[in-house]
Structure formats: C-alpha cells, structure tokens
Motif scaffolding. Sequence first.
Motif, mmCIF file in Angstrom:
data_model
loop_
_atom_site.group_PDB
_atom_site.id
_atom_site.type_symbol
_atom_site.label_atom_id
_atom_site.label_comp_id
_atom_site.label_asym_id
_atom_site.label_seq_id
_atom_site.Cartn_x
_atom_site.Cartn_y
_atom_site.Cartn_z
ATOM 1 N N TRP A 198 29.673 41.038 37.889
ATOM 2 C CA TRP A 198 30.121 39.640 37.484
ATOM 3 C C TRP A 198 30.783 39.557 36.172
ATOM 4 N N ARG A 199 30.077 39.982 35.299
ATOM 5 C CA ARG A 199 30.918 39.834 34.017
ATOM 6 C C ARG A 199 31.772 40.892 33.853
ATOM 7 N N THR A 200 31.695 42.202 34.309
ATOM 8 C CA THR A 200 32.745 42.988 34.452
ATOM 9 C C THR A 200 33.925 42.460 35.045
ATOM 10 N N MET A 201 33.679 41.939 36.178
ATOM 11 C CA MET A 201 34.930 41.266 36.993
ATOM 12 C C MET A 201 35.554 40.397 36.211
ATOM 13 N N ALA A 202 34.622 39.239 35.789
ATOM 14 C CA ALA A 202 35.387 38.235 34.809
ATOM 15 C C ALA A 202 36.202 38.913 33.725
ATOM 16 N N LYS A 203 35.771 40.065 33.101
ATOM 17 C CA LYS A 203 36.617 40.479 32.058
ATOM 18 C C LYS A 203 38.059 41.064 32.506
ATOM 19 N N LEU A 204 37.999 41.678 33.644
ATOM 20 C CA LEU A 204 39.064 42.170 34.385
ATOM 21 C C LEU A 204 40.110 40.980 34.745
ATOM 22 N N VAL A 205 39.379 40.064 35.479
ATOM 23 C CA VAL A 205 40.267 38.919 35.922
ATOM 24 C C VAL A 205 41.075 38.395 34.684
ATOM 25 N N ALA A 206 40.179 38.153 33.635
ATOM 26 C CA ALA A 206 40.947 37.354 32.487
ATOM 27 C C ALA A 206 41.852 38.258 32.130
ATOM 28 N N ALA A 207 41.697 39.418 31.784
ATOM 29 C CA ALA A 207 42.558 40.646 31.203
ATOM 30 C C ALA A 207 44.010 40.498 31.905
ATOM 31 N N VAL A 208 44.095 40.370 33.084
ATOM 32 C CA VAL A 208 45.376 40.589 33.879
ATOM 33 C C VAL A 208 45.834 39.373 34.644
ATOM 34 N N GLY A 209 44.973 38.167 34.310
ATOM 35 C CA GLY A 209 45.550 36.804 34.553
ATOM 36 C C GLY A 209 45.296 36.668 36.175
ATOM 37 N N ALA A 210 44.334 37.097 36.932
ATOM 38 C CA ALA A 210 44.413 36.967 38.288
ATOM 39 C C ALA A 210 43.598 35.480 38.723
ATOM 40 N N ASP A 211 43.832 35.105 39.965
ATOM 41 C CA ASP A 211 43.707 33.839 40.220
ATOM 42 C C ASP A 211 42.393 33.760 41.066
ATOM 43 N N GLY A 212 41.724 34.994 41.844
ATOM 44 C CA GLY A 212 40.590 34.844 42.604
ATOM 45 C C GLY A 212 39.914 36.393 42.615
ATOM 46 N N VAL A 213 38.722 36.164 43.223
ATOM 47 C CA VAL A 213 37.931 37.449 43.464
ATOM 48 C C VAL A 213 37.612 37.441 44.993
ATOM 49 N N ASN A 214 37.893 38.527 45.635
ATOM 50 C CA ASN A 214 37.535 39.040 46.948
ATOM 51 C C ASN A 214 36.450 39.812 46.957
ATOM 52 N N GLY A 215 35.349 39.359 47.914
ATOM 53 C CA GLY A 215 34.098 40.112 47.802
ATOM 54 C C GLY A 215 33.894 41.049 48.976
ATOM 55 N N ASP A 216 34.238 42.225 48.828
ATOM 56 C CA ASP A 216 34.406 42.873 49.776
ATOM 57 C C ASP A 216 32.703 43.099 50.456
ATOM 58 N N THR A 217 32.588 43.088 51.729
ATOM 59 C CA THR A 217 31.187 42.957 52.571
ATOM 60 C C THR A 217 30.151 42.177 51.884
ATOM 61 N N TYR A 218 30.670 41.074 51.054
ATOM 62 C CA TYR A 218 29.624 39.955 50.648
ATOM 63 C C TYR A 218 29.621 38.961 51.918
ATOM 64 N N ASN A 219 28.626 38.439 52.251
ATOM 65 C CA ASN A 219 28.247 37.322 52.952
ATOM 66 C C ASN A 219 28.166 36.036 52.228
ATOM 67 N N GLY A 220 29.322 35.789 51.550
ATOM 68 C CA GLY A 220 29.423 34.789 50.311
ATOM 69 C C GLY A 220 29.170 35.456 48.983
ATOM 70 N N VAL A 221 30.297 35.246 48.179
ATOM 71 C CA VAL A 221 30.210 35.708 46.791
ATOM 72 C C VAL A 221 29.226 34.830 46.137
#
Length: 726
Positions: A198-221
């Motif tokens: 989650w922290r790795t993803m948050a850093k990537l989201v902030a770095a590129v300015g993304a708006d959402g996170v898709n959870g592949d195979t997640y039954n709820g992120v």
Amino acid sequence: MTSAHDFPNDDGDILRPRVRTEYKFSHVTTGRYLPTPGKAPGWPFAEIGHWKMDVDGTADDWIAELIDWRREHLTRIGFDDANYRRPELQWAQRNFVHAQMMVEDRYFYDPVSGRYTVDRYLDDLEARFGGIDSVLIWFVYPNIGIDDRNKTDLAFDLPGGIEGLRGAVEDFHGRGVRVFLPTMPWDNGTRPPEDNDWRTMAKLVAAVGADGVNGDTYNGVPRAFFTACDEAGRPVVLQPESTISAEEQLNWNVQSWGKKAPNDVIPPVAKFKWLEPRHMINYENRWGRDRNHDLQYIFFNGIGYNAWENVWGIWNQLTPRDAESLRRIAAIERQFAPAMVSMAWRPYERTLQAGVFASRFPLDDYTLWTLVNRNEYDVDGEQLGVPHVEGTRYFDIWHGTTLQPRIADGRAIFSFPMEGHGFGCVLALRDGAGIDGLDAFLQRAREWSNTPLQSLSKAWHSLPQHIVPVPATSPHARAPEGMVAIPAGDFDFVVGGVEIEGQTWEGNDVQYPWESSARRHHRHRMQMPAFHIDRTPVTNAQFLAFLTDSGWRPADEHHFLRHWRDGAPLPGWENKPVTWVSIEDARAYAAWAGKRLPREWEWQYAAQGTDGRLYPWGNQWDESRVPAVHRGRLLTPPADVGAHPQGASPFGVLDLVGNVWQWTDEFHDEHTRAAILRGSSHYQPQTSHWYFPQAYRLDQHGKYLLMAPSKDRSACVGFRCVVDAA
C-alpha cells in the motif's frame, strides 16, 4: 452516516400495505446480485415456464422487503457514507465508461516515433462508442514473471520512466479522463519491494498523479491502500476487480467492477448498488462477443461499463451494434448523472408490456425511467404508466422527442417503440424546472434514432495479424564458424501457445502466413530449405565485439545490457548468453554479423529434427541436460553456453531449452505487437499461477507482448542467429 432515514423509500412507522408475497431475504445474502421478483414455477416448468413469472404482481412486495433488508444490512456492516460525500471522490459517481488499457496497445504508444499517443487512443474510443470517463493503465500481466522485476518495477520501465508515465496521465487528464493504476496481492515470487504494497502504491500514485487504484483479483481493496494514499496527499477511488466479500469494505471501496450477471428473462439487480445507490459499478465481460445483455443490465441498474477490448493482447472489439448501444446509454447516463445515483432508485417499476422492464430514478425536479426490452422482437404501443402531475412535461429520451401521454385515472400512459433486445428512456420534468443542455441532447438523440440498432452489425471478427518480414542474408555454402548446418527436409511444424488465458478462441496467440486467423494451436507441413544456425546463443563477449566494432547504441538505452558494468560484461560472464537486449538490439547485432534472427519454424526444426520429439534429446524430460531451475525471488545468472552438451538437438545445436528464452518472429495487428519466444529460461518464480509460463516442450512457445525496448528487455531473454544456405 447513512441510515434508514437517508432513503426516501424508508417510511418509518407509516402503515404499509400487507405484504402478499413474502421473500424474507436472509442477512447472509451473498453474491453480486439480489434474488429477482416473480416466483419461478416448480417442476416441470422451472426451465420452460418463465413466462408464468409475474414480476409486476410481486415487485412491490419485493421492494418493501428489500427496504427492510437494506436497513438491517447497513447496520450489520456498520455502514458510513462519509467517503461517498467526499467531493474529491465523487467523480466516481459519474464514471460511467471505464476501460482497462494495455500499455502495449499501439494506439496508446507508438513504437515507431517512440512517444505516447493518448489523443489517438481516446479519439478512437470516442469515434466508436462515445469515449471513456476513466482508464486503467495496465503494465503488469501477462509479461510479469519473465524475469524477477516486480509489478512496480514494470511501471518504472515504461518509456520515459515515471516521468513518461506522469506525462501520459496528464494527457488523459487534459481530456477529462481519470486514471487508475493496478495493484495485485499475488506478486510475491519476484523481487521483494522496498516497502509494503500500500505504501509502494501510494508513492507511485502520488508520483504520477493518478486518481484511483484497481485491485486485481481483490474481493475489496484493503483500507490500507485508501489510508496510505490519503497520507500521501493523493486521495483515490479504490476499484476491486472481484465481488466485495467482506461487505464492510463498501465503506471505502466507493466503486467496483461487476461481472457474470445472470442472463435470465428478468434482469438482475446489483446488490451493492441497492445497498448504496452512489456506489458505481463498471460491469466487465472481457471475453464477451455479444454484449447486449451486459448493456441492458447496466442501463436497468444505472451503472457503468468496462469497455475492455485489448484483453492481454487479444483484441475483442465491441461489435458496431454494441458500440452504438453503449454510446447512447453512456450519453444518457452522463446527461442525467445525478439521477443515476438517486437514493430513491426503484428497480422493477411496473410496465405495460410483457418482457419489458423499467427502473425509476427520481429527483426533486425530474424523474427518469430506463427501460429494457428482453424480448427478441420489437414491442410498440403503450409501455409505461406513471402518476401524472398537471404541468409536467414528458420526453422520449431514447428517441429525442416530446411525449404526449394518454391521461387516464390520474396516470400518464406513454406509447413509443422499442426494438427487440432494445432500450427506452422516459423523462418527466416538473413544471417550471429545467435541465441544462436538454434541448441539445434531444437533438442528438433524434439524430441517432434515425439509425435503428438492429440495422447495425452484431457480427464479431478477430483482427488479422501479420508476421514481420525477415530479409534473407547472403547465402553461405558452408556453415560459418560457430554455426551448425541444418539440411533441407520435410517438416511438420506443430506448435501451440502457452498463454494462460484466451482458451481456444479465435484471436488468441498468433496467425501464421498460411492461416486465416490467429489461434492457439498450429500445424503445417513445410518443405524446409537448408540454413545455418548458431550452435549456441550469442554471448556477452560476442555482443561486446559488435559494440566495439560498430559503435552502435540504441535510441532507448533504459536497461540496455543492464547486467554489464562500465560498458563490459562482469568478469566471468563473457561466455554467458547476452540478455537485457530487445528484439531491436538483437536485430542490430544480426545485421552487423551478416545474419538474421531465426524464423520460429527454423528454430524448432533445428531443435527438433524430423521426428516430432518433445525435447532436443528425446521425449522424456531430463533435468540433467539443462541448467538447474531457480525458484527464488532474486534472479541468478544464466549458465555458460555449451555447459550442457548432453542437451544437444539431433543436429548438434546447444542451449535450446532451459537457459534463456530466445527471440524469433514478431507479429502485429492493428493494436498489439508481440514476439514469439522459444526455449524458456531457468527462472520459475513461485507463489502464483499468473506469472509468464515456461514452454520447455518443443511443441510450445511463449507470446511476449512488445511495447518499447525499455520495457521489453529482460534478464531472461537472449537470442541466436541464422544465415541462409547457398
């Protein structure tokens, strides 16, 4: 917090009519869809007697009991609607058309000019089905596992790195399109990340300015992703791929995907939409070729669609009829977006025609009804009757016309046509109220209604693929040094792709020049001309000689010879296969050497001979004839070439399987490029069945999607060359 009092249909202590048909929904009601109204007949009519089901006769009781169930269920899950009220997340409630996009799509990235082409990608979608509201930029599967790069590493390997990805995100934002990035819990066999997911993803989201996170195979992120992105200053919409199993996650998963809606006569209702009408669902049916049921389902529920067409490099385009249906549905949902999240949404509004179903979406100033005709035939005449209030104006939104209803007993009764398996939409506008852009929208609807959906083709076609031509070399009468002469002969070229998905459907794998379409399994009798092939893969020392002599450098140097130091192989690596070279790099070496890359059938013929054996040495796997398999998370070096002479082919060719994959042919269609890799490698990442599969057998090959050298280069892919024989 949302409570029973937030839903207008919750009537508290007001005396209600007695329920005549009891449903008694269980508090453990699971799955994506609610049981439908209308009692199914018993044997022998359970399968053939759906016409006996009286939806209108029981729908009011169904609604009444579901209101009670919803009140209890929201209490059970401790529901709090705070995140649905957050302004920075409310764009999800207007996210009607979403698309998962492969970064390898040639409409998104042009490998010739070496630049992102977001406008071209979006222009195509707007032309075909009216465009998208959000995109999932997918850069992971199916290539992950070819080496030890993890899911986040692959984002950094996109052309231009993180800066390039941020530029693409900005281009999407410039067109009003929100951007999701993917995460998945199953990547635990490649290089360990420096931080948790989650922290790795948050850093990537902030770095590129993304708006959402898709959870592949997640039954709820998990909430951890939501919190980490908030703490990084970039609040995100979470979008799980699979059904939310722990329903408390509805609190922070303000959006989700949907799939596998039952295709029965009565359209189903999405459970999470009923629990929280502001919860946006993007329904996906990635392998569907007839999407009419999908589109009726989303229109009936007032939800969105995942217009996913490039499915792991297999192009599954919406047919013209489905594309136009989606254009019209999305246009209506966007125009009347506030109604689509009405807290007073009522499915199964009473209709006047058998097989026609309606949903009501009421607001203070207007009410919208969406209708679907589940019959395969056209239905005309009176369709819907609603309570009439003097001064109300009525419109046929699907056809863009004003309605003049028949008024009887205080009800307005509407007549209009509906195509077989078609759609309808009615608007009731309160006296004195207005809707911005309504006149212009009605004009658009009048124009599109001139083209009946049934006049458009619903035929599906796969995209034709083309193999990249390979120029002949100067012919050699004798095998050059380090090469093996392969004699001419008859050869049964029998091979199949090992792609994890795609089953045996048309469009999967590749299309050889003698085939009419791409398919997984191939067989072709060939008359092979003589040629000469490298005895072993090209080594680091040989590649260094090429660079020293030619001075050649690639235009895109990211990861070029990543395993070298100071422009040379590491000590002791001179006789190992050169890796971290793209197919373009390999072709440059081959041209310098007066050679070329092998056609796939040449590679297989040199490895197999004429007896159809499964491995170069015979039909039984023998691990002593290949390098030892490595199953750790960090990759180990390949073996030296020639280290396993007992693995030779009938012609004496070495290192064909189990050391490094080897480049052969390249294929492309209008949207995707891919290379055929042969021989497999010694690397087998564990913990997941989603990693790039090995193909040790000589009747199997790997299909590796191509984007750009920066991403295509791999620690487990090398090459060998051939020359033509005189």
